[in-house]
Design a protein around this motif. Sequence first.
Motif, PDB file in Angstrom:
ATOM      1  N   SER A   1      47.440  54.617  21.564  1.00 58.05           N
ATOM      2  CA  SER A   1      46.246  55.280  22.086  1.00 58.05           C
ATOM      3  C   SER A   1      45.955  54.812  23.509  1.00 58.05           C
ATOM      4  N   LEU A   2      45.991  53.500  23.711  1.00 53.46           N
ATOM      5  CA  LEU A   2      45.667  52.933  25.020  1.00 53.46           C
ATOM      6  C   LEU A   2      46.624  53.435  26.101  1.00 53.46           C
ATOM      7  N   GLU A   3      47.923  53.387  25.818  1.00 53.36           N
ATOM      8  CA  GLU A   3      48.871  53.784  26.866  1.00 53.36           C
ATOM      9  C   GLU A   3      48.860  55.294  27.099  1.00 53.36           C
TER      10      GLU A   3
ATOM     11  N   LEU B   1      44.191  63.813  25.173  1.00 51.78           N
ATOM     12  CA  LEU B   1      43.016  63.271  24.487  1.00 51.78           C
ATOM     13  C   LEU B   1      42.959  63.720  23.027  1.00 51.78           C
ATOM     14  N   ARG B   2      43.568  64.833  22.713  1.00 52.55           N
ATOM     15  CA  ARG B   2      43.708  65.192  21.295  1.00 52.55           C
ATOM     16  C   ARG B   2      44.560  64.138  20.585  1.00 52.55           C
ATOM     17  N   ASN B   3      45.596  63.672  21.259  1.00 54.86           N
ATOM     18  CA  ASN B   3      46.444  62.638  20.663  1.00 54.86           C
ATOM     19  C   ASN B   3      45.692  61.328  20.483  1.00 54.86           C
ATOM     20  N   THR B   4      44.951  60.913  21.505  1.00 55.91           N
ATOM     21  CA  THR B   4      44.238  59.635  21.385  1.00 55.91           C
ATOM     22  C   THR B   4      43.156  59.710  20.311  1.00 55.91           C
ATOM     23  N   GLU B   5      42.515  60.857  20.173  1.00 52.36           N
ATOM     24  CA  GLU B   5      41.507  61.009  19.117  1.00 52.36           C
ATOM     25  C   GLU B   5      42.144  60.855  17.737  1.00 52.36           C
ATOM     26  N   THR B   6      43.318  61.445  17.562  1.00 54.34           N
ATOM     27  CA  THR B   6      44.016  61.323  16.277  1.00 54.34           C
ATOM     28  C   THR B   6      44.425  59.880  16.014  1.00 54.34           C
TER      29      THR B   6
ATOM     30  N   LEU C   1      43.209  57.507  12.942  1.00 52.87           N
ATOM     31  CA  LEU C   1      44.131  56.819  12.030  1.00 52.87           C
ATOM     32  C   LEU C   1      43.837  55.323  11.989  1.00 52.87           C
ATOM     33  N   ALA C   2      43.468  54.765  13.134  1.00 50.89           N
ATOM     34  CA  ALA C   2      43.125  53.337  13.177  1.00 50.89           C
ATOM     35  C   ALA C   2      41.875  53.060  12.347  1.00 50.89           C
ATOM     36  N   ARG C   3      40.886  53.941  12.440  1.00 49.05           N
ATOM     37  CA  ARG C   3      39.674  53.757  11.628  1.00 49.05           C
ATOM     38  C   ARG C   3      40.004  53.813  10.141  1.00 49.05           C
TER      39      ARG C   3
END
Length: 253
Positions: free
Chosen positions: A149-151, A235-240, A244-246
């Motif tokens: 997500s970060l990268e 940003l759709r990818n980072t949201e997903t 998943l992390a949550r």
Amino acid sequence: MRSHLKSFLVLVLLCMAAPFAHADLQRLQHVHEFRSEGYVAATYMLIDNNLFERVREPGNREAYNDALASMSALLRQAGNPTELQSAYDEFVALIRQLEGMSGEEAHYHLATVNQIMQAHGRMDKLAAALYQELSTEAPEKLLALHQQSLETHQILLLYQNNMFSSVGVYFVEAGDNMFANMNERIVARAVQLRGLFPDLSGTFNKLDKQYSFIQPRLLNYASDWVPTIAAFYLLRNTETLDSLAREQILGAS
């Protein structure tokens, strides 16, 4: 009798330790998401002020203000660390300063944009240091999701940053082949995530497809700018990934 008492005490200690471990993971997630929202805010601030967008879309300010509001809430959930709160306040104050300028002045006032990005860099480094402190016992799956997500956020912000020749890069160490190196790590980690989450192949297929769609633009960043489209897909990818992390945190409770 004594052995039963020892077993009981061990069980009690384990039960006491579990909530603390879960609380640590929750705080780690809050700090990660604070960083994520910081990148969203910086991304849309740059889109809102870049010279390639002839019309200023109200949605850009809405997006970064939503991110700023989320950051404020996440700070509270993370325990309001003093230094990070101060860095956040500085970041917000500079954005408000930019918003307070006249339309034409704000559009070309790159010195203020540069100051905002410097403030973001300082804030992100403080958050990264806190994350590092909290992540020593975190599971591999969670850390891999966070890093991907970060990268993804970072390659997107670097893409937006490159539209400003007079605005420096402060959130990562500048160097040669930055896009290619980030891309290589993102692609390699996508393979790692598939191995860590074999039951989520459909989800990762979708993430790969969305990243692959915008990937040529990232690697050929000097031509044919698509700032809003890049933000939409990445940003759709980072949201997903953050979702998943949550789920990993909930599963650990």
